[in-house]
Design an enzyme around this catalytic site. Structure first.
Site, PDB file in Angstrom:
ATOM      1  CG  ASN A  85      -2.319   0.554   0.855  1.00 19.16           C
ATOM      2  OD1 ASN A  85      -2.413   1.595   0.207  1.00 19.16           O
ATOM      3  ND2 ASN A  85      -3.380  -0.101   1.305  1.00 19.16           N
ATOM      4  CG  HIS A 115      22.545   1.786  13.642  1.00 18.69           C
ATOM      5  ND1 HIS A 115      23.436   2.081  12.639  1.00 18.69           N
ATOM      6  CD2 HIS A 115      21.332   2.173  13.182  1.00 18.69           C
ATOM      7  CE1 HIS A 115      22.795   2.634  11.629  1.00 18.69           C
ATOM      8  NE2 HIS A 115      21.503   2.694  11.932  1.00 18.69           N
ATOM      9  CB  THR A 165      10.869  -7.149  18.426  1.00 16.84           C
ATOM     10  OG1 THR A 165      10.078  -7.762  19.451  1.00 16.84           O
ATOM     11  CG2 THR A 165      10.549  -5.661  18.362  1.00 16.84           C
TER      12      THR A 165
END
Length: 200
Positions: A85, A115, A165
């Site tokens: 989308n 990072h 996660t």
């Protein structure tokens, strides 16, 4: 040192000094994204030509709306009937695999890179990357973020605004930040035919 393209496409991910990355690869993708987002949204042929050059693989029935952005493009693999989308970002520093029938809600982010937590390493440019996989028929609601290393199982639904996660199993609804499984998807979730708006 391994060729950077081999590192970039490694299915196991990697940890690297940012300065060792090949900085010549991203400008091409940025230019293609810019081109894509200038084209008339109804000019399917022109959009498809740019998308075919940008993506690693793109099934003929995959659909990408305006506002799309990515890092490299070559690491994105969209199977049949994938729907991306508006205003979706894919940071494809590792492979992103989108299974057949997957739906990506507006403003969603699939982010492979990470990072270093240690500030000294982070300032120096140490970074990592892991792939993202959506198995077939996954639905990400609007504003979903998926981080590197995550696989979402077939048929699962991720609620709007969630941050994924860790891996999500197949056939479930998961919501929240971090996203947690709240229940399985069952036959009771099917909308009854009688409730469907009839077509003339």
């Amino acid at each position: 040192m391994r060729p950077f393209m081999d590192i970039l496409t490694d299915p196991n991910g990697y940890i690297i000094d940012y300065h060792d990355q090949d900085q010549s690869l991203q400008p091409h993708a940025r230019n293609l994204c810019w081109q894509l987002n200038q084209i008339d949204p109804l000019d399917d042929a022109a959009r498809r030509a740019v998308l075919n050059e940008l993506f690693g693989t793109l099934a003929p029935t995959a659909n990408v709306h305006s506002g799309f952005q990515c890092d490299y493009g070559v690491n994105i693999h969209a199977d049949a009937d994938v729907f991306i989308n508006y205003n979706v970002t894919m940071l494809d520093t590792s492979p992103i695999k989108l299974g057949a029938g997957s739906l990506i809600g507006p403003y969603s982010v699939l982010a492979c890179p990470n990072h270093a937590l240690d500030v000294g390493q982070r300032r120096f440019g140490i970074c990592a990357s892991k792939p993202i996989t959506l198995e077939h028929d996954v639905w990400l609601g609007a504003h979903v973020t998926v981080v590197g290393g995550v696989t979402i199982g077939a048929g699962s639904v991720i609620g709007a605004g969630s941050v994924v996660t860790h891996d999500i199993p197949a056939g479930v609804v998961a919501v929240g930040s971090p996203a947690k499984v709240v229940r399985k998807i069952t036959p009771a979730d099917k909308i009854p035919d009688a409730e469907l708006t009839p077509r003339d």
